[in-house]
Design an enzyme around this catalytic site. Structure first.
Site, PDB file in Angstrom:
ATOM      1  N   GLU A 208     -13.702 -21.613 -42.318  1.00 33.94           N
ATOM      2  CA  GLU A 208     -12.300 -21.254 -42.090  1.00 33.94           C
ATOM      3  C   GLU A 208     -11.906 -21.274 -40.618  1.00 33.94           C
ATOM      4  O   GLU A 208     -10.711 -21.279 -40.297  1.00 33.94           O
ATOM      5  CB  GLU A 208     -12.001 -19.866 -42.660  1.00 33.94           C
ATOM      6  CG  GLU A 208     -12.195 -19.810 -44.140  1.00 33.94           C
ATOM      7  CD  GLU A 208     -11.609 -18.579 -44.775  1.00 33.94           C
ATOM      8  OE1 GLU A 208     -10.776 -17.905 -44.141  1.00 33.94           O
ATOM      9  OE2 GLU A 208     -11.980 -18.293 -45.915  1.00 33.94           O
TER      10      GLU A 208
ATOM     11  N   TYR B 151      -8.713 -12.756 -40.235  1.00 35.57           N
ATOM     12  CA  TYR B 151     -10.154 -12.906 -40.533  1.00 35.57           C
ATOM     13  C   TYR B 151     -10.726 -14.138 -39.845  1.00 35.57           C
ATOM     14  O   TYR B 151     -11.715 -14.044 -39.103  1.00 35.57           O
ATOM     15  CB  TYR B 151     -10.388 -12.984 -42.050  1.00 35.57           C
ATOM     16  CG  TYR B 151     -11.760 -13.533 -42.400  1.00 35.57           C
ATOM     17  CD1 TYR B 151     -12.915 -12.818 -42.110  1.00 35.57           C
ATOM     18  CD2 TYR B 151     -11.901 -14.795 -43.003  1.00 35.57           C
ATOM     19  CE1 TYR B 151     -14.183 -13.333 -42.412  1.00 35.57           C
ATOM     20  CE2 TYR B 151     -13.161 -15.314 -43.308  1.00 35.57           C
ATOM     21  CZ  TYR B 151     -14.294 -14.578 -43.004  1.00 35.57           C
ATOM     22  OH  TYR B 151     -15.531 -15.093 -43.300  1.00 35.57           O
TER      23      TYR B 151
ATOM     24  N   LYS C  29     -13.537 -14.558 -36.763  1.00 37.18           N
ATOM     25  CA  LYS C  29     -14.790 -15.317 -36.863  1.00 37.18           C
ATOM     26  C   LYS C  29     -14.834 -16.416 -35.793  1.00 37.18           C
ATOM     27  O   LYS C  29     -15.880 -16.657 -35.182  1.00 37.18           O
ATOM     28  CB  LYS C  29     -14.942 -15.918 -38.269  1.00 37.18           C
ATOM     29  CG  LYS C  29     -15.131 -14.912 -39.387  1.00 37.18           C
ATOM     30  CD  LYS C  29     -16.403 -14.070 -39.289  1.00 37.18           C
ATOM     31  CE  LYS C  29     -17.662 -14.868 -39.519  1.00 37.18           C
ATOM     32  NZ  LYS C  29     -18.864 -13.971 -39.556  1.00 37.18           N
TER      33      LYS C  29
HETATM   34  P1  NAD Z   1     -19.457  -9.054 -47.650  1.00 32.35           P
HETATM   35  O1  NAD Z   1     -18.135  -8.488 -47.301  1.00 32.35           O
HETATM   36  O2  NAD Z   1     -19.862  -9.141 -49.077  1.00 32.35           O
HETATM   37  O3  NAD Z   1     -20.619  -8.248 -46.898  1.00 32.35           O
HETATM   38  C1  NAD Z   1     -20.505  -7.858 -45.564  1.00 32.35           C
HETATM   39  C2  NAD Z   1     -21.596  -6.815 -45.275  1.00 32.35           C
HETATM   40  O4  NAD Z   1     -21.510  -6.476 -43.880  1.00 32.35           O
HETATM   41  C3  NAD Z   1     -21.438  -5.515 -46.072  1.00 32.35           C
HETATM   42  O5  NAD Z   1     -22.697  -5.069 -46.533  1.00 32.35           O
HETATM   43  C4  NAD Z   1     -20.863  -4.539 -45.041  1.00 32.35           C
HETATM   44  O6  NAD Z   1     -21.217  -3.190 -45.310  1.00 32.35           O
HETATM   45  C5  NAD Z   1     -21.485  -5.047 -43.767  1.00 32.35           C
HETATM   46  N1  NAD Z   1     -20.721  -4.711 -42.563  1.00 32.35           N
HETATM   47  C6  NAD Z   1     -19.389  -4.835 -42.351  1.00 32.35           C
HETATM   48  N2  NAD Z   1     -19.064  -4.390 -41.116  1.00 32.35           N
HETATM   49  C7  NAD Z   1     -20.236  -4.003 -40.529  1.00 32.35           C
HETATM   50  C8  NAD Z   1     -20.573  -3.450 -39.273  1.00 32.35           C
HETATM   51  N3  NAD Z   1     -19.633  -3.204 -38.336  1.00 32.35           N
HETATM   52  N4  NAD Z   1     -21.866  -3.188 -39.004  1.00 32.35           N
HETATM   53  C9  NAD Z   1     -22.839  -3.421 -39.935  1.00 32.35           C
HETATM   54  N5  NAD Z   1     -22.571  -3.902 -41.156  1.00 32.35           N
HETATM   55  C10 NAD Z   1     -21.289  -4.196 -41.455  1.00 32.35           C
HETATM   56  O7  NAD Z   1     -19.473 -10.496 -46.956  1.00 32.35           O
HETATM   57  P2  NAD Z   1     -20.253 -11.824 -47.354  1.00 32.35           P
HETATM   58  O8  NAD Z   1     -19.389 -12.634 -48.239  1.00 32.35           O
HETATM   59  O9  NAD Z   1     -21.625 -11.481 -47.753  1.00 32.35           O
HETATM   60  O10 NAD Z   1     -20.265 -12.570 -45.933  1.00 32.35           O
HETATM   61  C11 NAD Z   1     -21.373 -12.436 -45.042  1.00 32.35           C
HETATM   62  C12 NAD Z   1     -21.152 -13.323 -43.837  1.00 32.35           C
HETATM   63  O11 NAD Z   1     -21.017 -14.677 -44.257  1.00 32.35           O
HETATM   64  C13 NAD Z   1     -19.890 -13.001 -43.042  1.00 32.35           C
HETATM   65  O12 NAD Z   1     -20.177 -13.157 -41.679  1.00 32.35           O
HETATM   66  C14 NAD Z   1     -18.890 -14.052 -43.514  1.00 32.35           C
HETATM   67  O13 NAD Z   1     -17.939 -14.334 -42.498  1.00 32.35           O
HETATM   68  C15 NAD Z   1     -19.814 -15.237 -43.739  1.00 32.35           C
HETATM   69  N6  NAD Z   1     -19.357 -16.239 -44.708  1.00 32.35           N
HETATM   70  C16 NAD Z   1     -18.988 -15.866 -45.975  1.00 32.35           C
HETATM   71  C17 NAD Z   1     -18.621 -16.844 -46.895  1.00 32.35           C
HETATM   72  C18 NAD Z   1     -18.247 -16.494 -48.312  1.00 32.35           C
HETATM   73  O14 NAD Z   1     -17.821 -17.367 -49.064  1.00 32.35           O
HETATM   74  N7  NAD Z   1     -18.392 -15.262 -48.748  1.00 32.35           N
HETATM   75  C19 NAD Z   1     -18.605 -18.193 -46.512  1.00 32.35           C
HETATM   76  C20 NAD Z   1     -18.982 -18.533 -45.195  1.00 32.35           C
HETATM   77  C21 NAD Z   1     -19.364 -17.538 -44.316  1.00 32.35           C
HETATM   78  O1  TDX Z   2      -7.041 -13.508 -57.177  1.00 32.37           O
HETATM   79  C1  TDX Z   2      -7.124 -14.501 -56.447  1.00 32.37           C
HETATM   80  N1  TDX Z   2      -6.450 -15.630 -56.784  1.00 32.37           N
HETATM   81  C2  TDX Z   2      -6.491 -16.772 -56.040  1.00 32.37           C
HETATM   82  O2  TDX Z   2      -5.856 -17.781 -56.394  1.00 32.37           O
HETATM   83  C3  TDX Z   2      -7.934 -14.514 -55.242  1.00 32.37           C
HETATM   84  C4  TDX Z   2      -8.689 -13.275 -54.816  1.00 32.37           C
HETATM   85  C5  TDX Z   2      -7.977 -15.667 -54.500  1.00 32.37           C
HETATM   86  N2  TDX Z   2      -7.275 -16.771 -54.878  1.00 32.37           N
HETATM   87  C6  TDX Z   2      -7.408 -18.012 -54.087  1.00 32.37           C
HETATM   88  C7  TDX Z   2      -7.274 -17.917 -52.601  1.00 32.37           C
HETATM   89  C8  TDX Z   2      -8.167 -19.050 -52.114  1.00 32.37           C
HETATM   90  O3  TDX Z   2      -7.454 -20.276 -52.202  1.00 32.37           O
HETATM   91  O4  TDX Z   2      -8.748 -18.477 -54.319  1.00 32.37           O
HETATM   92  C9  TDX Z   2      -9.301 -19.085 -53.144  1.00 32.37           C
HETATM   93  C10 TDX Z   2     -10.545 -18.331 -52.708  1.00 32.37           C
HETATM   94  O5  TDX Z   2     -10.123 -17.040 -52.278  1.00 32.37           O
HETATM   95  P1  TDX Z   2     -11.152 -15.955 -51.655  1.00 32.37           P
HETATM   96  O6  TDX Z   2     -12.246 -15.695 -52.624  1.00 32.37           O
HETATM   97  O7  TDX Z   2     -10.353 -14.820 -51.153  1.00 32.37           O
HETATM   98  O8  TDX Z   2     -11.824 -16.800 -50.490  1.00 32.37           O
HETATM   99  P2  TDX Z   2     -11.253 -17.518 -49.150  1.00 32.37           P
HETATM  100  O9  TDX Z   2     -10.010 -16.884 -48.682  1.00 32.37           O
HETATM  101  O10 TDX Z   2     -11.267 -18.997 -49.403  1.00 32.37           O
HETATM  102  O11 TDX Z   2     -12.444 -17.108 -48.125  1.00 32.37           O
HETATM  103  C11 TDX Z   2     -13.816 -17.143 -48.567  1.00 32.37           C
HETATM  104  O12 TDX Z   2     -14.497 -18.272 -48.093  1.00 32.37           O
HETATM  105  C12 TDX Z   2     -14.786 -18.323 -46.724  1.00 32.37           C
HETATM  106  C13 TDX Z   2     -14.576 -15.887 -48.156  1.00 32.37           C
HETATM  107  O13 TDX Z   2     -13.891 -14.746 -48.642  1.00 32.37           O
HETATM  108  C14 TDX Z   2     -14.745 -15.821 -46.674  1.00 32.37           C
HETATM  109  O14 TDX Z   2     -15.528 -14.704 -46.307  1.00 32.37           O
HETATM  110  C15 TDX Z   2     -15.444 -17.063 -46.223  1.00 32.37           C
HETATM  111  O15 TDX Z   2     -15.483 -17.070 -44.836  1.00 32.37           O
END
Ligand code: NAD
Ligand code: TDX
Length: 331
Positions: free
Chosen positions: A122, A147, A151
């Protein structure tokens, strides 16, 4: 290897810790997690004897300094991670994602330790639906939401600490993950748990936004590959060629869960909603030999649906709180 994993009680971090504990038996693992609404210590119950858990924030300079001093390397997952929350209240994103990364950078600089920084596609902004281009490591940063701006800020800090102070760090920017232990605020688990509780899936806007889906285990295998074989100072994009629009994901979930294909509703759109993400992961594949193992999204979603079916205790409380927030936001 003494590895410090920040954010190890969240979605991707939990999967990383469970997987690394199983596949790297001689590694010593410590988790630092603030246990925000997104963190759950119970996720790590099965490895409690094998993993040291520290409850604290990456923004706390003292705890970070102490833990970094006694590890060899850090994998930094900890972050506020949900776009909708960042539109509601940006401050925790600045504190955890920007200041937290700064604290870690200063500690790894002071103690000369290796850092792998986890980031997202993102940071590159979005692509048009018909654009043949995909993001590469050379795409300029152009974030859209608080967000993704937080990042991108953290990524820039890491790059600057590499260049100015010679910090030994790598970065990865991954596309949208799915799999077990993902918080029900996120798209796929929200829709699975909606269907399981008799509520229609909710698509923002017209549901035409495209995400590049990857199974969380594939993401974490790539992180381990970079940790073990990546070049210091480099950025690697992680993606599994999984582009699908949100309607297509909902259609698959409805089919796999035995519901009619038109059983969904369109709700108000997310402000500034990024249209499309797409990753070119050639560099990672060429340099480390990584390839995704989950190339069939139907199989990955089937496994994920089963996990949510079997773990209602894990998500029921969070679901109620999350849907209350969504009702307030009108989504
Ligand atoms: P998540 O929200 O599920 O988990 C985040 C974790 O970090 C939680 O356990 C929370 O308690 C902890 N946390 C938050 N603030 C903190 C702080 N100040 N100190 C210590 N711990 C803290 O997130 P996720 O989806 O597991 O994402 C993890 C990482 O991967 C993030 O850096 C996110 O940007 C990155 N990322 C996520 C996705 C995705 O699709 N979910 C994709 C690409 C990158
Ligand atoms: O109820 C919903 N309906 C819907 O249409 C929700 C929660 C989301 N959406 C859409 C928004 C986005 O187009 O679905 C897509 C995915 O949404 P999210 O799960 O909120 O993800 P996104 O905003 O794409 O970001 C995710 O991918 C990159 C993760 O949350 C981030 O942490 C990561 O960095």
């Amino acid at each position: 290897m003494r590895l410090l994993v920040t954010g190890g009680a969240g979605f991707i971090g939990t999967n990383f810790v469970l997987r690394t504990a199983a596949t790297r038996p001689d590694w010593q693992l410590t988790v630092l997690d603030a246990l925000t609404y997104a963190g759950n210590r119970e996720n790590l119950a099965s490895v409690a004897g094998r993993v040291d858990f520290v409850h604290g924030s990456v923004a706390d300079a003292d705890v970070v300094d102490r833990l970094v001093a006694s590890c060899d390397a850090v994998v930094h997952f900890a972050a506020e991670s949900h776009n909708d929350n960042s539109l509601d209240d940006p401050w925790p994103f600045l504190e955890s994602n920007v200041i937290g990364t700064y604290r870690l950078l200063e500690a790894v600089r002071r103690h000369a330790k290796r850092l792998h920084h986890i980031s997202t596609d993102e940071v590159y902004g979005d692509l048009e639906l018909d654009d043949p281009a995909r993001f590469t490591e050379d795409t300029p940063l152009n974030p859209s939401s608080p967000y993704s701006a937080s990042k991108a800020s953290a990524d820039l800090l890491v790059r600057a600490w590499v260049r100015s102070f010679g910090v030994n760090a790598t970065l990865s920017n991954c596309s949208n993950n799915y799999g077990p232990y993902q918080h029900v605020e996120k798209f796929i688990p929200r829709q699975i748990t909606n269907i399981l509780t008799g509520v229609k899936p909710k698509l923002y806007g017209q549901g035409r936004n495209v995400r590049d889906w990857i199974h969380v285990d594939d993401h974490n295998d790539a992180v381990l590959a970079i940790l073990e074989r990546g070049r210091s100072g480099e950025t690697y994009l992680i993606g599994a060629d999984g582009e699908l629009d949100n309607r297509a994901i909902v259609a698959l979930l409805l089919e796999l869960m035995g519901k009619a294909g038109d059983w969904f509703e369109l709700v108000s759109d997310r402000p500034g909603h990024d249209l499309r993400y797409a990753i070119d992961s050639s560099k990672l594949r060429a340099e480390t030999g990584w390839t995704p193992r989950y190339q069939d999204i139907r199989a990955g979603l089937t496994q994920t649906i089963s996990w949510y079916r079997d773990h209602e205790d894990w998500w029921a409380g969070a679901k109620a709180r999350t849907e209350q927030t969504y009702r307030r936001l009108g989504r």
